[in-house]
Design an enzyme around this catalytic site. Sequence first.
Site, PDB file in Angstrom:
ATOM      1  N   THR A  97       0.839  -1.199   0.000  1.00 18.81           N
ATOM      2  CA  THR A  97       0.000   0.000   0.000  1.00 18.81           C
ATOM      3  C   THR A  97       0.876   1.253   0.000  1.00 18.81           C
ATOM      4  OG1 THR A  97      -1.731  -1.193   1.172  1.00 18.81           O
ATOM      5  CG2 THR A  97      -1.787   1.212   1.330  1.00 18.81           C
ATOM      6  N   ASN A 176      -5.514  -8.956  -8.300  1.00 21.96           N
ATOM      7  CA  ASN A 176      -5.605  -9.762  -7.081  1.00 21.96           C
ATOM      8  C   ASN A 176      -6.876 -10.589  -7.001  1.00 21.96           C
ATOM      9  OD1 ASN A 176      -6.102  -6.820  -6.894  1.00 21.96           O
ATOM     10  ND2 ASN A 176      -7.127  -7.337  -4.987  1.00 21.96           N
ATOM     11  N   GLN A 204       0.957  -8.942  -6.676  1.00 22.68           N
ATOM     12  CA  GLN A 204       0.467 -10.316  -6.800  1.00 22.68           C
ATOM     13  C   GLN A 204       1.293 -11.170  -7.753  1.00 22.68           C
ATOM     14  OE1 GLN A 204      -1.630 -11.820  -4.951  1.00 22.68           O
ATOM     15  NE2 GLN A 204      -2.817 -10.199  -3.985  1.00 22.68           N
ATOM     16  N   SER A 224       5.391  -6.778  -2.484  1.00 25.70           N
ATOM     17  CA  SER A 224       5.153  -6.870  -1.040  1.00 25.70           C
ATOM     18  C   SER A 224       5.536  -8.256  -0.532  1.00 25.70           C
ATOM     19  CB  SER A 224       3.668  -6.585  -0.773  1.00 25.70           C
ATOM     20  OG  SER A 224       3.395  -6.638   0.609  1.00 25.70           O
ATOM     21  N   HIS A 226       4.630 -10.126   2.066  1.00 21.72           N
ATOM     22  CA  HIS A 226       3.722 -11.130   2.661  1.00 21.72           C
ATOM     23  C   HIS A 226       2.913 -11.905   1.631  1.00 21.72           C
ATOM     24  CE1 HIS A 226      -0.433  -9.218   2.750  1.00 21.72           C
ATOM     25  NE2 HIS A 226       0.283  -8.160   2.449  1.00 21.72           N
ATOM     26  N   THR A 262      13.743   4.472  10.265  1.00 23.95           N
ATOM     27  CA  THR A 262      14.732   3.407  10.400  1.00 23.95           C
ATOM     28  C   THR A 262      14.255   2.146   9.682  1.00 23.95           C
ATOM     29  OG1 THR A 262      15.404   4.313  12.507  1.00 23.95           O
ATOM     30  CG2 THR A 262      16.015   2.017  12.093  1.00 23.95           C
ATOM     31  N   CYS A 350     -13.452  -7.236  -1.429  1.00 30.50           N
ATOM     32  CA  CYS A 350     -12.018  -7.417  -1.653  1.00 30.50           C
ATOM     33  C   CYS A 350     -11.244  -7.280  -0.356  1.00 30.50           C
ATOM     34  CB  CYS A 350     -11.498  -6.469  -2.719  1.00 30.50           C
ATOM     35  SG  CYS A 350     -12.024  -4.784  -2.504  1.00 30.50           S
TER      36      CYS A 350
HETATM   37  N1  PLP Z   1      -1.670  -4.263  -4.546  1.00 29.66           N
HETATM   38  C1  PLP Z   1      -2.277  -5.436  -4.749  1.00 29.66           C
HETATM   39  C2  PLP Z   1      -2.553  -5.887  -6.147  1.00 29.66           C
HETATM   40  C3  PLP Z   1      -2.616  -6.254  -3.668  1.00 29.66           C
HETATM   41  O1  PLP Z   1      -3.222  -7.424  -3.886  1.00 29.66           O
HETATM   42  C4  PLP Z   1      -2.317  -5.798  -2.358  1.00 29.66           C
HETATM   43  C5  PLP Z   1      -2.708  -6.611  -1.179  1.00 29.66           C
HETATM   44  O2  PLP Z   1      -3.703  -7.298  -1.174  1.00 29.66           O
HETATM   45  C6  PLP Z   1      -1.682  -4.559  -2.191  1.00 29.66           C
HETATM   46  C7  PLP Z   1      -1.380  -3.812  -3.310  1.00 29.66           C
HETATM   47  C8  PLP Z   1      -1.344  -4.026  -0.843  1.00 29.66           C
HETATM   48  O3  PLP Z   1      -0.246  -4.689  -0.283  1.00 29.66           O
HETATM   49  P1  PLP Z   1      -0.012  -4.690   1.298  1.00 29.66           P
HETATM   50  O4  PLP Z   1      -0.985  -5.666   1.877  1.00 29.66           O
HETATM   51  O5  PLP Z   1       1.414  -5.101   1.482  1.00 29.66           O
HETATM   52  O6  PLP Z   1      -0.273  -3.295   1.770  1.00 29.66           O
END
Ligand code: PLP
Length: 410
Positions: A97, A176, A204, A224, A226, A262, A350
């Site tokens: 994000t 996503n 994704q 990202s 995770h 940091t 979503c």
């Molecule tokens: N962009 C897409 C296409 C995503 O699927 C997601 C998370 O679901 C994000 C951005 C946001 O990532 P984060 O959860 O690391 O903020």
Amino acid sequence: MRRYEGGEVRGPPRGGHFYRDPKVRSHIYLDHNATTPVDPRVREAMQPYLETAFGNPSAAHGLGREAKAALEGARETVAGLLGTADKDEVVFVSSGTEADNLAIAGAGLAYQERGRHIITSAVEHPAILEACAALEDGGFSVTYLPVSGQGMLDLDELRRAVRPDTILVSLMHANNETGTLFPLGEVGAITKERGILFHTDAVQSFGKVPLHVRHLNIDLLSLSAHKIYGPKGVATLYVRRGVRLRPLLRGGEQERGRRGGTENVPAIVGLAHAARIMFLEMPGEGERIRKLRDRLEAGVLARIEGGAVNAQQSPRLPHTSSLTFDGIEAQTLAAALDLEGIAVSAGSACHVGSLQPSHVLRAMGLNLEQVEGTIRFSLGRLTREGDIDRVLEILPHLVTRLRAKAPLTR
Ligand code: PLP
């Protein structure tokens, strides 16, 4: 001095305990697009930086230098995997994000003297859409490109949308909700020819399908940790050398002044290690998971009448399946699956807590009933054939039961 240089990646998770851990295996987890568990190999790579090597990477003493070396090693790893040799193009941030917000607002504001028009699509993640909306409030104009019924972009629409004041095109790599892959190569050729910045949200797709920033003419890219078996709360914005950004977070010169604060060294080491594993395992894993996904889709369509696969004709991520069933409420179906120990996501919302019908499915032309009847299966490293068999065994019963209970008029 310890330096994280990508570390050695050893075969499958040792002892396979990742897959056999009863806490993990008590569920059939088919929601990998929401998040993924941290791979034990990633946890192991992070461990020293949570314990003994805890220095602040900006500090001049030995512990600081040790943390700095790990940070720069991780940066080098991520740069290499993205397809650039220039590690200073990698900026570590707190989330996908934040990466998306920094790309839109950071680049938008840095280049506003050249123009205040941005092009994106109607199916982007809210991190893009809301960052664009905030710029619109400040006087920018934004074009939201439509998609076809298959979730696909029309490149002629993109060409037509470009104006003399267009400064940035932001189009996601993989969606996503449906897994649809946008043709980044063609988009990059158009933006390069017109001298416009090109950002892609690859949250994704990174590590799941091939992606090379130089070949695709990408100027900015979000990923990202995770979503790739790394820790939550850490991400990367790739920023091609020469691209200016107005930072969102000020107060420190970290990340070459592009992101104050940091750096989260253990998480960043985890991100880099998770990314390395993804790339090393991509060919075999991608094929394994695609076969399981195809088996799921074929099995569902054969067993359940009034079911459809969304965006089936489009290039898609190998592990994502968006399925619409006539006459059911996906939220109720997802809850019923959860009671059976199967974790999926209702395609109509979503985000947890959001009751808004999916803007992605709406943009693809699904009516409200179809949107509300859509669930998303996203497979991953945890998925085994037996999991798919179990879904195919239980899903037809649940759909029949819910349809029998559904009111005749909805
Ligand atoms: N962009 C897409 C296409 C995503 O699927 C997601 C998370 O679901 C994000 C951005 C946001 O990532 P984060 O959860 O690391 O903020």
